[in-house]
Design an enzyme around this catalytic site. Structure first.
Site, PDB file in Angstrom:
ATOM      1  N   GLY A 171      16.894  18.269  11.977  1.00 55.65           N
ATOM      2  CA  GLY A 171      17.968  17.283  12.002  1.00 55.65           C
ATOM      3  C   GLY A 171      18.174  16.535  10.705  1.00 55.65           C
ATOM      4  O   GLY A 171      19.264  16.529  10.148  1.00 55.65           O
ATOM      5  N   SER A 172      17.135  15.898  10.204  1.00 53.70           N
ATOM      6  CA  SER A 172      17.307  15.065   9.020  1.00 53.70           C
ATOM      7  C   SER A 172      17.099  15.875   7.743  1.00 53.70           C
ATOM      8  O   SER A 172      16.322  16.827   7.708  1.00 53.70           O
ATOM      9  CB  SER A 172      16.322  13.892   9.053  1.00 53.70           C
ATOM     10  OG  SER A 172      14.989  14.359   9.057  1.00 53.70           O
ATOM     11  N   HIS A 186       5.271  17.731   6.441  1.00 51.90           N
ATOM     12  CA  HIS A 186       4.595  16.532   5.969  1.00 51.90           C
ATOM     13  C   HIS A 186       3.691  16.809   4.778  1.00 51.90           C
ATOM     14  O   HIS A 186       3.107  15.889   4.213  1.00 51.90           O
ATOM     15  CB  HIS A 186       3.783  15.901   7.101  1.00 51.90           C
ATOM     16  CG  HIS A 186       4.648  15.232   8.121  1.00 51.90           C
ATOM     17  ND1 HIS A 186       5.556  14.255   7.793  1.00 51.90           N
ATOM     18  CD2 HIS A 186       4.763  15.398   9.463  1.00 51.90           C
ATOM     19  CE1 HIS A 186       6.182  13.851   8.886  1.00 51.90           C
ATOM     20  NE2 HIS A 186       5.730  14.525   9.898  1.00 51.90           N
ATOM     21  N   LEU A 245       0.833  -1.203   0.000  1.00 52.49           N
ATOM     22  CA  LEU A 245       0.000   0.000   0.000  1.00 52.49           C
ATOM     23  C   LEU A 245       0.867   1.253   0.000  1.00 52.49           C
ATOM     24  O   LEU A 245       0.554   2.238  -0.679  1.00 52.49           O
ATOM     25  CB  LEU A 245      -0.935  -0.011   1.216  1.00 52.49           C
ATOM     26  CG  LEU A 245      -1.898   1.176   1.315  1.00 52.49           C
ATOM     27  CD1 LEU A 245      -2.784   1.278   0.082  1.00 52.49           C
ATOM     28  CD2 LEU A 245      -2.743   1.089   2.574  1.00 52.49           C
ATOM     29  N   LYS A 246       1.927   1.246   0.764  1.00 49.57           N
ATOM     30  CA  LYS A 246       2.851   2.401   0.797  1.00 49.57           C
ATOM     31  C   LYS A 246       3.328   2.743  -0.611  1.00 49.57           C
ATOM     32  O   LYS A 246       3.249   3.908  -1.046  1.00 49.57           O
ATOM     33  CB  LYS A 246       4.037   2.086   1.699  1.00 49.57           C
ATOM     34  CG  LYS A 246       5.187   3.085   1.593  1.00 49.57           C
ATOM     35  CD  LYS A 246       6.409   2.602   2.348  1.00 49.57           C
ATOM     36  CE  LYS A 246       7.606   3.496   2.095  1.00 49.57           C
ATOM     37  NZ  LYS A 246       7.426   4.870   2.594  1.00 49.57           N
TER      38      LYS A 246
END
Length: 771
Positions: free
Chosen positions: A436-437, A698, A18-19
């Site tokens: 951070g990322s 997001h 699904l992802k």
């Protein structure tokens, strides 16, 4: 015969089908029809997994989020998502993530607010409510799935979120009392239930987990009103609660005119007997006897010891299920071929938990002798775990015994530390940084996979990561960021990366769990005492710092997040495990400081989600959770600046506890909830520096400079300008470099404009050193 069922099932797929289908659809590389085909294939497989149960669940499968699905069923998607050229699916995804598959450009629809589902790491899209909210039923997807299940030969039980919990989960945008909407909402629910009955549903699972929280009289009355009105509907209602005890709501639940009640007997086992006593003789009692939230095998004999007397009293009125939806655990242990065989025998994933339910049901129906082999194997595995030396480390236990309050105490007060840090770092007014990322590109993932599979040498892999870190530093310098990060290219996940280097952790290969939408995490399994054999991050951070004259943050995951985002051992208190993790993180913090790292961020993204659901239980959790953070972070010198980060949860009601962490700087999500966090500062003066996130990472929408500037101006009216930082809501791991560059450019430009408008920072006072 004992009726067995689930409250929900993992939906992402054994190989995250699904992802990948969702992300391909959003990228425009597959059609809506292809996405729907993948979804239908997964549903068929999941129902097949549940074939030995009396009832399979329908409606627990979602393309993004089950709460958003309920909003769609009720016709309550935000009006802003209805573009002239958008179909039903595009509108749904605009509500979820702010942009549909075909949308382009820098701007787009604002995504719905996302927050944690009760005390789990699953995120839901918050229903938006207002005085002019209009509900209109659209149940075609749920009805289609019910028909799918029937055509595949399954007896199906539709799953919906109940009306009171739906309102409880929502947020009113214009100050309206959410319960004022109940009168409008109930006829829609009545119509929905009747349509499900006409489609052949005998039972409907109606989830009301709000019943395990503290409810005032108005909310309790809402339950009475709702279910007395819905009792005229034709299907039988199984009122479902989970994640906690009913306590003062137990009598209320018993009195509601429903055909059955589900209790999370893993969390509330003593209440099972009371419910059996109090429920009228025509009502079913469904008991969640197998944990839907952890991965350890259940003690089946112990469960039968208290379950058999209840079965003797209730007979066929007793149903068995997991405690909650199995959404929160990995799918299938049998796929794991690389686990430590000794520890593997202690574990149970979703498919294995269905087997445990089956063993209990057969034992009740036909006696324990009918499952004697399974019970003996279960006892053997549990006894092996109890006796295993792998679960205990004497040195760790000795270190715990030496913990004192002084370990969590900074040497000087925050104002004094702040002046020293200001002099050391030389950062401007309104300093800019990231969480951070930076993007985990396909190139990074390919190199990591080749390294793990032995196709890339250690030297070649490390060189690849060094080049990626160097690129990340150059990008940040070009953008004009003030406090840099190394980008975390070497990290697969903010918990998994550290767990792989700590003794006491176990990692699965296929143990994926959905966090939100297409985002999956692979929680590590905490099976034993925690020990850090060697430094975990120092070399990478030292290398990044060598590339620039600007300060670089050391990036660590905090002990409470390492705890809450893992499958935690259930053979000792969580507070004890948290303290073990704190000691391990503390060693890393001190090593970073020794290496000359001037700023160290200890992320506690999951602090809020571990909070008990009832406010009366908060103090004990916050005491040991904040203590763990302070032990981990507060052993440094005054001139070392400690940051922490929290995201996507409700923080206003624990600001005092957050302040007690005594981090020099906290960066915290604020933009997706429309700066709701800032309302808390009207009543509480947060004492240290704070960076409320200025844009939502997001969403694929790229923020405009003016939008961020407006956000910063709002924040500066609540937070003194000399203590305000500028940063995104969260890490940038899931984004792509082109959008990251544009978004951060807007952020840096906005900070520069506000600096010019506000003038230079006022000189810092010379505070006392005392703590």
């Amino acid at each position: 015969m004992v009726t067995t069922h689930t409250l929900g099932y993992p939906r992402i797929g054994a190989d995250r089908e699904l992802k990948f289908a969702l992300e391909a659809y959003w990228a425009g590389s597959v059609s809506a029809e292809a996405l729907e085909t993948t979804a239908a294939d997964l549903r068929r497989q999941h129902w097949q997994d549940q074939r030995d149960l009396t009832l399979v669940s329908v409606g627990d499968f979602s393309l993004y989020d089950q709460v958003l699905d309920m909003s769609a069923i009720l016709g309550n998607l935000p009006p802003r998502t209805a573009a002239a050229d958008s179909g039903e699916l595009e509108r749904y995804f605009r509500a979820a993530r702010g942009r549909g598959a075909g949308d382009t450009g820098c701007c787009g629809t604002q995504a719905g607010e996302m927050t944690k589902w009760f005390d789990t790491n699953y995120h839901y899209i918050v229903p938006e409510l207002a005085s002019d909210t209009h509900f209109e039923l659209d149940a075609h997807r749920l009805l289609a799935q019910l028909e799918e299940a029937r055509q595949n030969g399954h007896s199906a039980k539709p799953v919906i979120i109940g009306p009171v919990t739906y309102l409880w989960l929502g947020k009113a945008r214009d100050g309206i009392d959410r319960l004022d909407l109940l009168e409008r909402l109930l006829p829609i629910y009545g119509e929905l239930l009747n349509q499900l009955a006409e489609a052949g549903a005998d039972w409907v699972q109606i989830d009301e987990p709000a019943l395990v929280t503290e409810l005032d009289e108005a909310w309790q009355h809402a339950f009475r009103v709702a279910y007395h009105q819905l009792k005229a509907a034709r299907p039988k209602l199984l009122l479902t609660t989970y994640f906690g005890q009913l306590r003062d709501n137990l009598q209320l639940a018993c009195d509601l005119p429903v055909a059955g009640i589900h209790l999370d007997a893993v969390s509330a086992q003593p209440e099972a007997s009371r419910l059996a006593d109090w429920l009228p003789t025509h009502k079913v009692l469904s008991l969640g006897v197998i944990s839907g939230r952890n991965v350890w095998k259940s003690d089946l004999s112990e469960i039968l010891d208290w379950l058999e007397p209840l079965h003797g009293r209730l007979g066929e009125r007793l149903w068995l299920a997991p405690s909650c939806s199995l959404l929160h655990v990995p799918l299938d242990l049998d796929r794991e071929t690389e686990l430590d065989p000794e520890i593997e025998q202690w574990l149970s994933f979703a498919r294995q938990k269905l087997g445990e339910i089956g063993v209990l049901a057969r034992a009740l129906a036909s006696g324990r002798d009918s499952v004697s082999r399974q019970l003996a194997e279960n006892r053997s595995a549990l006894e092996a775990r109890r006796r295993s030396p792998k679960t205990r480390n004497p040195a760790v236990r000795q270190a715990l015994s030496r913990v004192t309050p002084q370990l969590g105490q900074r040497r000087s007060s925050y104002p004094y530390r702040r002046r020293l840090q200001h002099e050391r770092l030389g950062l401007p007014h309104l300093p800019t940084t990231t969480i951070g990322s930076f993007p985990q590109t396909q190139d990074i993932r390919t190199a990591r996979r080749q390294y793990r599979n032995g196709l890339l040498s250690d030297q070649a892999y490390r060189q690849h990561i060094r080049e990626t870190i160097a690129h990340c530093i150059r990008e940040q310098e070009a953008l004009g960021l003030d406090l840099l990060v190394h980008g975390e290219a070497e990290r697969n996940d903010m918990v998994e990366y550290f767990g792989e280097q700590l003794d006491g952790y176990l990692f699965s290969r296929f143990g994926w769990v959905q966090s939100y939408g297409s985002r999956c995490v692979k929680p590590p399994i905490l099976y034993g005492d925690i020990h850090r054999p060697k430094a975990m991050t120092v070399d990478w951070i030292r290398y990044a710092q060598s590339l620039t004259g600007k300060p670089v943050k050391g990036m660590l995951t905090g002990p409470v997040t390492l705890l809450n985002w893992s499958f935690v051992r259930d053979d000792q208190p969580r507070s004890e495990t948290a303290c073990q993790l704190a000691l391990a993180v503390r060693e890393e913090v001190l090593d970073l400081e020794q290496a000359g790292v001037p700023v160290i961020q200890v992320d506690e993204a999951a602090l809020r989600e571990g909070l008990p659901l009832r406010r009366s239980d908060w103090s004990d959790y916050l005491d040991w959770a904040i203590k763990a953070f302070r032990i981990a972070a507060n052993g440094v010198r005054d001139e070392t600046q400690i940051h922490t980060h929290m995201c996507y949860s409700e923080f206003n009601d624990i600001l005092a506890a957050i302040a007690h962490m005594d981090a020099d700087v906290i960066t915290i999500e604020a933009s997706r909830s429309d700066l709701e966090l800032l309302n808390g500062f009207r009543d509480y003066e947060y004492p240290n520096d704070i960076g409320p996130g200025v844009y939502d990472i997001h969403s694929p929408n790229i923020p405009e400079t003016n939008d961020i500037l407006e956000t910063l101006e709002k924040a500066s009216r609540r937070i003194p300008g000399d203590r305000l930082w500028v940063n995104p809501d969260c890490g940038l791991k899931t984004r792509q470099w082109p959008e990251v560059r544009e978004a951060l450019k807007s952020m840096v430009d906005a900070a520069k404009q506000l600096r010019r408008a506000q003038g230079d920072r006022a000189p810092l006072q010379d505070p006392e050193r005392s703590q």
